[in-house]
Design a protein around this motif. Structure first.
Motif, PDB file in Angstrom:
ATOM      1  N   ARG A  31       3.635   0.353 -17.444  1.00  0.00           N
ATOM      2  CA  ARG A  31       3.456  -1.037 -17.893  1.00  0.00           C
ATOM      3  C   ARG A  31       3.206  -1.990 -16.713  1.00  0.00           C
ATOM      4  NH1 ARG A  31       7.500   0.530 -21.997  1.00  0.00           N
ATOM      5  NH2 ARG A  31       6.365   0.583 -23.963  1.00  0.00           N
ATOM      6  N   CYS A  32       2.414  -1.520 -15.767  1.00  0.00           N
ATOM      7  CA  CYS A  32       2.041  -2.362 -14.621  1.00  0.00           C
ATOM      8  C   CYS A  32       0.974  -3.360 -15.056  1.00  0.00           C
ATOM      9  CB  CYS A  32       1.508  -1.496 -13.478  1.00  0.00           C
ATOM     10  SG  CYS A  32       2.761  -0.432 -12.736  1.00  0.00           S
ATOM     11  N   VAL A  81      -8.627   7.638 -11.972  1.00  0.00           N
ATOM     12  CA  VAL A  81      -8.705   6.909 -13.250  1.00  0.00           C
ATOM     13  C   VAL A  81      -7.480   7.226 -14.108  1.00  0.00           C
ATOM     14  CG1 VAL A  81      -9.988   6.732 -15.425  1.00  0.00           C
ATOM     15  CG2 VAL A  81     -11.210   6.619 -13.249  1.00  0.00           C
ATOM     16  N   GLU A  82      -7.086   8.496 -14.165  1.00  0.00           N
ATOM     17  CA  GLU A  82      -5.888   8.869 -14.924  1.00  0.00           C
ATOM     18  C   GLU A  82      -4.649   8.185 -14.353  1.00  0.00           C
ATOM     19  OE1 GLU A  82      -5.338  13.075 -15.708  1.00  0.00           O
ATOM     20  OE2 GLU A  82      -7.519  13.352 -15.745  1.00  0.00           O
ATOM     21  N   TYR A  83      -4.561   8.110 -13.034  1.00  0.00           N
ATOM     22  CA  TYR A  83      -3.443   7.428 -12.379  1.00  0.00           C
ATOM     23  C   TYR A  83      -3.415   5.943 -12.754  1.00  0.00           C
ATOM     24  CZ  TYR A  83      -1.270   4.910  -8.449  1.00  0.00           C
ATOM     25  OH  TYR A  83      -0.538   4.047  -7.684  1.00  0.00           O
ATOM     26  N   LEU A  84      -4.559   5.292 -12.711  1.00  0.00           N
ATOM     27  CA  LEU A  84      -4.621   3.867 -13.045  1.00  0.00           C
ATOM     28  C   LEU A  84      -4.239   3.636 -14.509  1.00  0.00           C
ATOM     29  CD1 LEU A  84      -7.907   3.005 -11.134  1.00  0.00           C
ATOM     30  CD2 LEU A  84      -5.564   2.426 -10.440  1.00  0.00           C
ATOM     31  N   ASP A  85      -4.724   4.499 -15.404  1.00  0.00           N
ATOM     32  CA  ASP A  85      -4.357   4.396 -16.819  1.00  0.00           C
ATOM     33  C   ASP A  85      -2.859   4.617 -17.006  1.00  0.00           C
ATOM     34  OD1 ASP A  85      -6.987   3.889 -17.476  1.00  0.00           O
ATOM     35  OD2 ASP A  85      -7.409   5.940 -18.162  1.00  0.00           O
ATOM     36  N   TYR A  98       0.831  -1.202   0.000  1.00  0.00           N
ATOM     37  CA  TYR A  98       0.000   0.000   0.000  1.00  0.00           C
ATOM     38  C   TYR A  98       0.865   1.250   0.000  1.00  0.00           C
ATOM     39  CZ  TYR A  98      -4.487  -2.386   0.781  1.00  0.00           C
ATOM     40  OH  TYR A  98      -5.626  -3.136   0.646  1.00  0.00           O
ATOM     41  N   ARG A  99       1.919   1.248   0.818  1.00  0.00           N
ATOM     42  CA  ARG A  99       2.830   2.400   0.860  1.00  0.00           C
ATOM     43  C   ARG A  99       3.433   2.658  -0.521  1.00  0.00           C
ATOM     44  NH1 ARG A  99       7.549   0.521   3.331  1.00  0.00           N
ATOM     45  NH2 ARG A  99       8.071   0.080   1.178  1.00  0.00           N
ATOM     46  N   ASP A 100       3.895   1.595  -1.170  1.00  0.00           N
ATOM     47  CA  ASP A 100       4.507   1.740  -2.490  1.00  0.00           C
ATOM     48  C   ASP A 100       3.495   2.254  -3.513  1.00  0.00           C
ATOM     49  OD1 ASP A 100       6.828   0.838  -1.332  1.00  0.00           O
ATOM     50  OD2 ASP A 100       6.707  -1.177  -2.209  1.00  0.00           O
ATOM     51  N   THR A 101       2.251   1.822  -3.383  1.00  0.00           N
ATOM     52  CA  THR A 101       1.197   2.289  -4.276  1.00  0.00           C
ATOM     53  C   THR A 101       0.984   3.791  -4.119  1.00  0.00           C
ATOM     54  OG1 THR A 101       0.083   0.154  -4.279  1.00  0.00           O
ATOM     55  CG2 THR A 101      -1.255   2.051  -4.842  1.00  0.00           C
ATOM     56  N   PHE A 102       0.993   4.261  -2.867  1.00  0.00           N
ATOM     57  CA  PHE A 102       0.809   5.694  -2.643  1.00  0.00           C
ATOM     58  C   PHE A 102       2.036   6.498  -3.062  1.00  0.00           C
ATOM     59  CE2 PHE A 102      -2.850   4.369  -0.121  1.00  0.00           C
ATOM     60  CZ  PHE A 102      -3.780   5.290  -0.588  1.00  0.00           C
ATOM     61  N   ARG A 129      -2.541  -2.923 -10.867  1.00  0.00           N
ATOM     62  CA  ARG A 129      -3.572  -1.883 -10.955  1.00  0.00           C
ATOM     63  C   ARG A 129      -4.661  -2.135  -9.919  1.00  0.00           C
ATOM     64  NH1 ARG A 129      -8.622  -1.014 -12.955  1.00  0.00           N
ATOM     65  NH2 ARG A 129      -9.021   0.905 -14.115  1.00  0.00           N
ATOM     66  N   ASN A 130      -5.061  -3.391  -9.765  1.00  0.00           N
ATOM     67  CA  ASN A 130      -6.104  -3.728  -8.809  1.00  0.00           C
ATOM     68  C   ASN A 130      -5.652  -3.513  -7.359  1.00  0.00           C
ATOM     69  OD1 ASN A 130      -7.903  -4.282 -10.854  1.00  0.00           O
ATOM     70  ND2 ASN A 130      -7.568  -6.476 -10.789  1.00  0.00           N
ATOM     71  N   VAL A 131      -4.365  -3.734  -7.082  1.00  0.00           N
ATOM     72  CA  VAL A 131      -3.833  -3.429  -5.746  1.00  0.00           C
ATOM     73  C   VAL A 131      -3.945  -1.930  -5.490  1.00  0.00           C
ATOM     74  CG1 VAL A 131      -1.724  -3.336  -4.346  1.00  0.00           C
ATOM     75  CG2 VAL A 131      -2.300  -5.420  -5.593  1.00  0.00           C
ATOM     76  N   ALA A 132      -3.655  -1.130  -6.525  1.00  0.00           N
ATOM     77  CA  ALA A 132      -3.768   0.327  -6.384  1.00  0.00           C
ATOM     78  C   ALA A 132      -5.208   0.731  -6.090  1.00  0.00           C
ATOM     79  CB  ALA A 132      -3.264   1.026  -7.646  1.00  0.00           C
ATOM     80  N   ILE A 133      -6.151   0.114  -6.782  1.00  0.00           N
ATOM     81  CA  ILE A 133      -7.566   0.405  -6.515  1.00  0.00           C
ATOM     82  C   ILE A 133      -7.906   0.005  -5.082  1.00  0.00           C
ATOM     83  CG2 ILE A 133      -9.946  -0.230  -7.058  1.00  0.00           C
ATOM     84  CD1 ILE A 133      -9.104  -0.504  -9.963  1.00  0.00           C
ATOM     85  N   GLY A 134      -7.471  -1.166  -4.670  1.00  0.00           N
ATOM     86  CA  GLY A 134      -7.763  -1.635  -3.319  1.00  0.00           C
ATOM     87  C   GLY A 134      -7.196  -0.726  -2.251  1.00  0.00           C
ATOM     88  N   SER A 135      -5.966  -0.268  -2.450  1.00  0.00           N
ATOM     89  CA  SER A 135      -5.364   0.615  -1.450  1.00  0.00           C
ATOM     90  C   SER A 135      -6.084   1.955  -1.400  1.00  0.00           C
ATOM     91  CB  SER A 135      -3.870   0.799  -1.703  1.00  0.00           C
ATOM     92  OG  SER A 135      -3.639   1.413  -2.951  1.00  0.00           O
TER      93      SER A 135
END
Length: 122
Positions: free
Chosen positions: A76-77, A65-69, A32-36, A82-88
């Motif tokens: 190239r994640c 949404v722009e971040y996930l894209d 989660y930290r790395d995602t943020f 991407r789903n971990v980023a959404i979850g966090s």
């Protein structure tokens, strides 16, 4: 410099909520930290929003949404990353909105972002 509400709530989320209330593992907290960290880098590099200036009301569905894209296209994640980023993000916003409901409508929009289906290995 006075800390922003985003920095306050993110710090509490990572250092108090996840290890204490949620009982998250060290690996989950690190993920989660790395995602943020990546989210903050995206905001700084792509949106010219330095972490020092980031407030909770800047976290909108469009930005997320722009971040996930950006993660998928530029970094190239994988879909799983991407789903971990959404979850966090979902977890952080769920906790933040109970303690600071000022932006509840926009956060509900962010929470409506679905995870992508991943391909299963045979």
């Amino acid at each position: 410099m006075k800390p922003t509400d985003f920095s306050y709530y993110l710090t509490r989320f990572l250092t108090k909520y996840l290890p204490g209330e949620a009982g998250a593992s060290k690996n989950t907290i690190a993920s989660y930290r790395d995602t943020f960290i990546l989210f903050l880098r995206f905001l700084s590099d792509e949106k010219n929003i330095p972490a020092d200036n980031l407030t909770l009301n800047m976290v909108t569905k469009n930005i997320v949404v722009e971040y996930l894209d950006w993660m998928e296209k530029m970094r190239r994640c994988s879909t799983a990353t991407r789903n971990v980023a959404i979850g966090s993000n979902h977890s952080f916003l769920n906790i933040s909105n109970t303690r600071n409901p000022d932006n509840l409508l926009e956060w509900q929009k962010v929470l409506s972002i679905p995870v992508k289906k991943t391909k299963r290995k045979p």
